[in-house]
Enzyme design. Structure first.
Site, PDB file in Angstrom:
ATOM      1  N   GLU A  92       0.569  -0.955   0.143  1.00  0.00           N
ATOM      2  CA  GLU A  92      -0.347   0.233  -0.467  1.00  0.00           C
ATOM      3  C   GLU A  92       1.289   1.625  -0.163  1.00  0.00           C
ATOM      4  O   GLU A  92       1.670   1.300   0.770  1.00  0.00           O
ATOM      5  CB  GLU A  92      -0.625   0.132   1.440  1.00  0.00           C
ATOM      6  CG  GLU A  92      -1.178   1.409   2.021  1.00  0.00           C
ATOM      7  CD  GLU A  92      -2.091   0.944   2.596  1.00  0.00           C
ATOM      8  OE1 GLU A  92      -1.665  -0.409   3.743  1.00  0.00           O
ATOM      9  OE2 GLU A  92      -2.046   2.055   3.504  1.00  0.00           O
ATOM     10  N   ASP A 195      13.784  -1.567  14.278  1.00  0.00           N
ATOM     11  CA  ASP A 195      14.709  -0.904  13.453  1.00  0.00           C
ATOM     12  C   ASP A 195      14.560   0.819  13.180  1.00  0.00           C
ATOM     13  O   ASP A 195      13.859   1.096  12.008  1.00  0.00           O
ATOM     14  CB  ASP A 195      14.668  -1.887  11.666  1.00  0.00           C
ATOM     15  CG  ASP A 195      16.416  -0.414  10.386  1.00  0.00           C
ATOM     16  OD1 ASP A 195      17.029  -0.595  11.363  1.00  0.00           O
ATOM     17  OD2 ASP A 195      16.682  -0.923   9.866  1.00  0.00           O
TER      18      ASP A 195
HETATM   19  P1  ADP Z   1      15.342  -0.326   2.462  1.00  0.00           P
HETATM   20  O1  ADP Z   1      14.715  -2.000   2.540  1.00  0.00           O
HETATM   21  O2  ADP Z   1      15.738  -0.098   1.054  1.00  0.00           O
HETATM   22  O3  ADP Z   1      15.878   0.389   3.540  1.00  0.00           O
HETATM   23  P2  ADP Z   1      13.045   1.058   3.300  1.00  0.00           P
HETATM   24  O4  ADP Z   1      11.322   0.177   3.190  1.00  0.00           O
HETATM   25  O5  ADP Z   1      13.379   1.436   3.918  1.00  0.00           O
HETATM   26  O6  ADP Z   1      13.872   0.737   1.954  1.00  0.00           O
HETATM   27  O7  ADP Z   1      11.834   2.060   2.116  1.00  0.00           O
HETATM   28  C1  ADP Z   1      12.450   3.166   0.964  1.00  0.00           C
HETATM   29  C2  ADP Z   1      12.048   4.676   1.260  1.00  0.00           C
HETATM   30  O8  ADP Z   1      10.882   4.813   0.559  1.00  0.00           O
HETATM   31  C3  ADP Z   1      11.733   5.026   3.048  1.00  0.00           C
HETATM   32  O9  ADP Z   1      12.238   5.906   3.400  1.00  0.00           O
HETATM   33  C4  ADP Z   1       9.967   6.002   2.862  1.00  0.00           C
HETATM   34  O10 ADP Z   1      10.380   7.022   2.582  1.00  0.00           O
HETATM   35  C5  ADP Z   1       9.862   5.063   1.814  1.00  0.00           C
HETATM   36  N1  ADP Z   1       8.664   4.644   1.290  1.00  0.00           N
HETATM   37  C6  ADP Z   1       8.196   2.906   1.918  1.00  0.00           C
HETATM   38  N2  ADP Z   1       7.623   2.128   1.725  1.00  0.00           N
HETATM   39  C7  ADP Z   1       6.699   3.390   1.721  1.00  0.00           C
HETATM   40  C8  ADP Z   1       5.305   3.013   1.524  1.00  0.00           C
HETATM   41  N3  ADP Z   1       5.118   1.953   1.896  1.00  0.00           N
HETATM   42  N4  ADP Z   1       4.473   3.762   1.225  1.00  0.00           N
HETATM   43  C9  ADP Z   1       5.796   5.132   0.449  1.00  0.00           C
HETATM   44  N5  ADP Z   1       6.490   5.071   1.477  1.00  0.00           N
HETATM   45  C10 ADP Z   1       7.915   3.856   1.082  1.00  0.00           C
END
Ligand code: ADP
Length: 288
Positions: A92, A195
């Protein structure tokens, strides 16, 4: 990133939704330290996709499980998992809006409520990842023993093996383990995000907090709060609201550095010796 990633995104949508959905627009999001993170705009709405061709085969599946565990607690907005496979995670899309005035209070209260979800033991019934490192969650009934055996010892052993930690530092870790029962409170297992740094904290369409990218387990809740301080800390209103909802034992500020030995060791093992000084300072403080 592929030269033209759209066919890959459309295959992700097809594999997740079971129908063809074309991508009108995609936006590469910053902040992903390990994977590619992209926002997709389609006629079916927006989606968030994370992908990595080099990911361990079970990495996204385990992240999806962790998100699901946190979602089931129903305390904080956690994105719904729409599709997952070895090479992607489709979620989502969380549309970040300007945060509400009570953003930090709401965040502090909901994290405190999350931490009130407890379990018969520390750990979890499956292992997962912290960054791209395996995180071992074999259950133990004692929280301090869990922190020593399944968190510090595993990462310190790895850092020694990789040549980052000296024998002296390893001996200091051993001295510290013996002192921990007097230094930190042995509380109940608490459901942790695992985390919780600012990069994994975003805001949703209501202007309230949403959390992403967890490394879930049941652990000592002070480890989670300590970690929020590692890169500067959150707003004071967050900590006050947390404390009012689920008060901490006195003296937490003095214990933060001990808990942060775990994320610092993880950082050493992921990114190298730049993080060793923080570890050395804490070890020198407690073990001469
Ligand atoms: P990684 O595992 O590479 O660190 P993340 O899951 O932290 O990646 O996602 C990277 C960035 O994308 C996050 O810091 C956030 O800003 C954005 N993000 C993550 N999940 C979502 C989401 N469901 N919807 C919108 N933005 C998201």
């Amino acid at each position: 990133m592929f030269a033209n990633p759209t066919p890959f995104f459309e295959s992700v949508l097809f594999r997740s939704l079971g129908k063809s959905v074309s991508v009108d627009q995609y936006l590469v999001l910053g902040g992903g330290s390990i994977n590619q993170a992209v926002a997709l705009t389609t006629a079916e709405g927006q989606f968030f996709v994370k992908y990595n061709k080099m990911a361990p085969k079970d990495m996204f599946g385990l992240e999806a499980r962790g998100l699901q565990t946190l979602r089931e607690a129903e305390e904080i907005h956690i994105p719904e998992v729409i599709g997952v496979d070895e090479d992607f995670l489709l979620l989502e899309f969380i549309a970040g809006r300007r945060t509400k005035n009570n953003y930090w209070e709401d965040f502090g209260q909901s994290l405190a409520r999350l931490h009130q979800h407890t379990h018969s033991s520390f750990g979890l019934d499956y292992n997962n990842y912290i960054g791209r490192l395996e995180q071992i969650n074999d259950p133990l009934e004692d929280g301090i023993a869990f922190f020593i055996e399944k968190r510090l010892k595993i990462q310190a052993g790895k850092a020694f093996y990789e040549g980052y930690l000296s024998k002296t530092m390893l001996r200091q870790f051993d001295q510290l383990y013996a002192k921990l029962p007097e230094l930190i409170p042995n509380e109940k297992p608490a459901l942790l995000h695992g985390d919780l740094w600012s990069g994994n904290v975003i805001s949703n369409h209501l202007g309230l907090v949403a959390l992403v990218d967890p490394a879930v387990y049941y652990g000592l809740r002070e480890t989670e709060l300590a970690f929020t301080h590692m890169f500067g800390g959150f707003h004071e209103r967050f900590y006050n609201a947390y404390h009012e909802t689920f008060p901490l034992e006195p003296g937490f500020d003095n214990r933060k550095d001990i808990y942060n030995l775990y994320p610092l060791l993880v950082h050493v093992n992921l990114f190298g010796q730049g993080y060793l000084n923080g570890i050395r300072r804490t070890l020198d403080k407690y073990c001469k």
